[in-house]
Each structure stands twice: as structure tokens, then as C-alpha cells.
Design a protein around this motif. Structure first.
Motif, PDB file in Angstrom:
ATOM      1  N   LYS A   1      17.094  76.051  22.715  1.00 44.36           N
ATOM      2  CA  LYS A   1      15.724  75.575  22.908  1.00 44.36           C
ATOM      3  C   LYS A   1      14.905  76.543  23.760  1.00 44.36           C
ATOM      4  O   LYS A   1      14.194  76.141  24.689  1.00 44.36           O
ATOM      5  CB  LYS A   1      15.749  74.183  23.546  1.00 44.36           C
ATOM      6  CG  LYS A   1      16.415  73.129  22.684  1.00 44.36           C
ATOM      7  CD  LYS A   1      16.324  71.752  23.293  1.00 44.36           C
ATOM      8  CE  LYS A   1      17.135  71.635  24.574  1.00 44.36           C
ATOM      9  NZ  LYS A   1      17.130  70.256  25.124  1.00 44.36           N
ATOM     10  N   THR A   2      15.049  77.814  23.479  1.00 42.87           N
ATOM     11  CA  THR A   2      14.253  78.833  24.159  1.00 42.87           C
ATOM     12  C   THR A   2      13.828  79.868  23.122  1.00 42.87           C
ATOM     13  O   THR A   2      14.307  79.874  21.988  1.00 42.87           O
ATOM     14  CB  THR A   2      15.055  79.578  25.249  1.00 42.87           C
ATOM     15  OG1 THR A   2      16.065  80.384  24.614  1.00 42.87           O
ATOM     16  CG2 THR A   2      15.710  78.610  26.221  1.00 42.87           C
ATOM     17  N   ARG A   3      12.935  80.746  23.536  1.00 41.22           N
ATOM     18  CA  ARG A   3      12.643  81.917  22.707  1.00 41.22           C
ATOM     19  C   ARG A   3      13.874  82.837  22.730  1.00 41.22           C
ATOM     20  O   ARG A   3      14.685  82.766  23.659  1.00 41.22           O
ATOM     21  CB  ARG A   3      11.434  82.660  23.268  1.00 41.22           C
ATOM     22  CG  ARG A   3      10.154  81.836  23.275  1.00 41.22           C
ATOM     23  CD  ARG A   3       9.081  82.528  24.111  1.00 41.22           C
ATOM     24  NE  ARG A   3       8.815  83.882  23.622  1.00 41.22           N
ATOM     25  CZ  ARG A   3       8.303  84.860  24.383  1.00 41.22           C
ATOM     26  NH1 ARG A   3       8.048  84.651  25.658  1.00 41.22           N
ATOM     27  NH2 ARG A   3       8.074  86.048  23.857  1.00 41.22           N
ATOM     28  N   ARG A   4      14.009  83.685  21.737  1.00 37.77           N
ATOM     29  CA  ARG A   4      15.156  84.593  21.645  1.00 37.77           C
ATOM     30  C   ARG A   4      14.653  86.036  21.559  1.00 37.77           C
ATOM     31  O   ARG A   4      13.783  86.353  20.744  1.00 37.77           O
ATOM     32  CB  ARG A   4      16.011  84.251  20.419  1.00 37.77           C
ATOM     33  CG  ARG A   4      16.639  82.869  20.458  1.00 37.77           C
ATOM     34  CD  ARG A   4      17.372  82.572  19.152  1.00 37.77           C
ATOM     35  NE  ARG A   4      16.446  82.424  18.041  1.00 37.77           N
ATOM     36  CZ  ARG A   4      15.941  81.256  17.613  1.00 37.77           C
ATOM     37  NH1 ARG A   4      16.295  80.137  18.210  1.00 37.77           N
ATOM     38  NH2 ARG A   4      15.115  81.223  16.602  1.00 37.77           N
ATOM     39  N   TRP A   5      15.258  86.896  22.380  1.00 37.17           N
ATOM     40  CA  TRP A   5      14.842  88.290  22.420  1.00 37.17           C
ATOM     41  C   TRP A   5      16.080  89.168  22.588  1.00 37.17           C
ATOM     42  O   TRP A   5      16.954  88.870  23.406  1.00 37.17           O
ATOM     43  CB  TRP A   5      13.903  88.522  23.603  1.00 37.17           C
ATOM     44  CG  TRP A   5      13.096  89.791  23.524  1.00 37.17           C
ATOM     45  CD1 TRP A   5      13.489  91.041  23.928  1.00 37.17           C
ATOM     46  CD2 TRP A   5      11.765  89.942  23.036  1.00 37.17           C
ATOM     47  NE1 TRP A   5      12.501  91.956  23.720  1.00 37.17           N
ATOM     48  CE2 TRP A   5      11.413  91.304  23.167  1.00 37.17           C
ATOM     49  CE3 TRP A   5      10.833  89.052  22.497  1.00 37.17           C
ATOM     50  CZ2 TRP A   5      10.173  91.803  22.779  1.00 37.17           C
ATOM     51  CZ3 TRP A   5       9.592  89.545  22.113  1.00 37.17           C
ATOM     52  CH2 TRP A   5       9.278  90.893  22.251  1.00 37.17           C
ATOM     53  N   ALA A   6      16.204  90.228  21.834  1.00 35.31           N
ATOM     54  CA  ALA A   6      17.327  91.155  21.971  1.00 35.31           C
ATOM     55  C   ALA A   6      16.983  92.213  23.014  1.00 35.31           C
ATOM     56  O   ALA A   6      15.855  92.712  23.059  1.00 35.31           O
ATOM     57  CB  ALA A   6      17.644  91.814  20.639  1.00 35.31           C
ATOM     58  N   PHE A   7      17.961  92.574  23.841  1.00 33.49           N
ATOM     59  CA  PHE A   7      17.746  93.496  24.963  1.00 33.49           C
ATOM     60  C   PHE A   7      18.957  94.416  25.030  1.00 33.49           C
ATOM     61  O   PHE A   7      20.024  94.009  25.476  1.00 33.49           O
ATOM     62  CB  PHE A   7      17.566  92.689  26.236  1.00 33.49           C
ATOM     63  CG  PHE A   7      17.305  93.475  27.488  1.00 33.49           C
ATOM     64  CD1 PHE A   7      16.846  94.786  27.457  1.00 33.49           C
ATOM     65  CD2 PHE A   7      17.513  92.891  28.731  1.00 33.49           C
ATOM     66  CE1 PHE A   7      16.603  95.503  28.624  1.00 33.49           C
ATOM     67  CE2 PHE A   7      17.274  93.590  29.901  1.00 33.49           C
ATOM     68  CZ  PHE A   7      16.820  94.899  29.844  1.00 33.49           C
TER      69      PHE A   7
END
Length: 222
Positions: A104-110
Motif C-alpha cells: 500500500k505504498t508507491r514503488r520505486w527502484a533504487f
């Protein structure tokens, strides 16, 4: 999408985090780094030690090779990361996809990898469409930042459009990278099959596989 909490964001490392380290991609990458080192003139006796010291001192071997040997980082990326047979090794992970979709969050690759490598891995895993964006190392950028340097985390937050560290969640297989995130006020999870310890004042979550993420942060999942 209604269940997503729009302000919270989860930053995911890619290599050895979203896929199991026993795929041995890191070993193949090292072999290619050493081969590149020999190609530019490092002798057989010192190439492992030299590239290893660059990795420890600069976060990535390529940064040391750029600083001390003036290599073309784009060529390095093509001949090292670009030559990995990722499509033959990494297969779609249905369980991972389901887990990521339920968060339930935004998803970002790092990642500390380059853009092309990052996108190849995410595509192989069958999860590329689940991420809003990728913060990666642009090898062509002079003195580009990488984890665990603070500038890399600041860049990730800027590119993702978040300015509150308390809204940031992070998973990585590197204890140094996790510790750096904790120092910034992020909630960080170490993903490692082996139990690792940090400083006595560092409280961190640890799982052996990324699939176990809901067990340590159940409040973020449906």
C-alpha cells in the motif's frame, strides 16, 4: 489504486535483492569486471585486489576505474553489465509480483546499476510495470553518486518527489546501504540469507528473501 497511500514510498534495490543471490549474477559480474581490468592494463596479480579496493572505497569498481584509469564508463557498462545473460538466468517471479502489487505504498527502484541493466532485470522478473521510476547510476555523469553516499538517497527522494524521510521505506541486500538509509530516517530492511549485524545503535529489520517483506512490515500490505 484507492488503497495506495499516496505519500509513502518504498524504494527497492534490484540486484541480489529482488532476485536470489544464489543465481550467481554477482560472480559473473565480477569476472567481467576483472576481464575489463586486464583489458585496460591491470596485471593478473593485482586486478582482483585493485577492483576490490575501488569497490570498497568508491562504492563501485567503475568509479575507481574512471578516476584512476580514465576509462570510458559507457564502454564499461556495455562490456560488463551489458554482456550478462540475464534473460537466460532470471525468470518471471509470480510470487514477487503479487507481493509488490499488494503493498500500500508507491514503488520505486533504487539501484547502483546503470539504467539498461536495471530495466533488463525488472523485465526479466516480470515486474517492470509495477514501478513508477528508477533511480540509477548514470555512468556517463562525472563523479556520479551511488549508495551508500547521502547524495544518492537525496537524488532518489528528489526524483520520486518525496521530501519527508519518514515516508520512505527501503529494502537492500547491502548492510552499508541499509545503515545509510537508517541514518537518514528511512525505515530500512536488510535482505540477506545470512544474519548480519550493524552498530549497537542501529535497529533494523532483516529478512532472508524479499518475499518475506510482509512479515516485517505487515501494516503496509493488504
Amino acid at each position: 489504486m484507492d488503497s495506495i497511500q499516496p505519500k509513502r514510498i518504498f524504494f527497492f534495490d534490484i540486484d541480489n535483492c529482488l532476485y536470489a543471490p544464489d543465481l550467481n549474477i554477482a560472480r559473473m559480474m565480477k569476472q567481467r569486471i576483472y576481464a575489463y581490468g586486464r583489458k585496460i592494463g591491470l596485471d593478473e596479480a593485482s586486478v582482483v585486489k585493485t577492483c576490490g579496493s575501488y569497490y570498497r572505497n568508491y562504492g563501485l569498481s567503475v568509479r575507481g576505474l574512471v578516476m584512476h584509469h580514465q576509462i570510458d564508463p559507457v564502454e564499461f557498462d556495455e562490456q560488463v553489465d551489458g554482456s550478462l545473460p540475464l534473460e537466460d538466468i532470471i525468470k518471471p517471479d509470480v510470487e514477487l509480483r503479487a507481493m509488490l502489487k499488494s503493498i500500500k505504498t508507491r514503488r520505486w527502484a533504487f539501484t547502483n546499476a546503470g539504467n539498461n541493466h536495471a530495466r533488463r532485470v525488472l523485465k526479466c522478473l516480470g515486474i517492470a510495470d509495477l514501478f513508477e521510476g528508477i533511480t540509477y547510476c548514470d555512468y556517463s555523469e562525472p563523479d556520479f553518486p551511488c549508495k551508500p553516499e547521502r547524495e544518492a538517497y537525496d537524488r532518489a527522494m528528489c526524483e520520486a518527489g518525496v521530501d519527508d524521510a519518514q515516508l520512505c521505506y527501503f529494502a537492500d541486500d547491502s548492510a552499508k546501504n541499509v545503515e545509510a538509509a537508517l541514518n537518514l530516517g528511512w525505515t530500512a530492511v536488510l535482505v540477506s540469507p545470512a544474519i548480519r549485524t550493524m552498530g549497537a545503535d542501529k535497529t533494523h529489520l532483516q529478512i532472508q528473501s524479499i518475499h518475506q517483506l510482509p512479515t516485517v512490515l505487515p501494516q503496509l500490505f493488504n
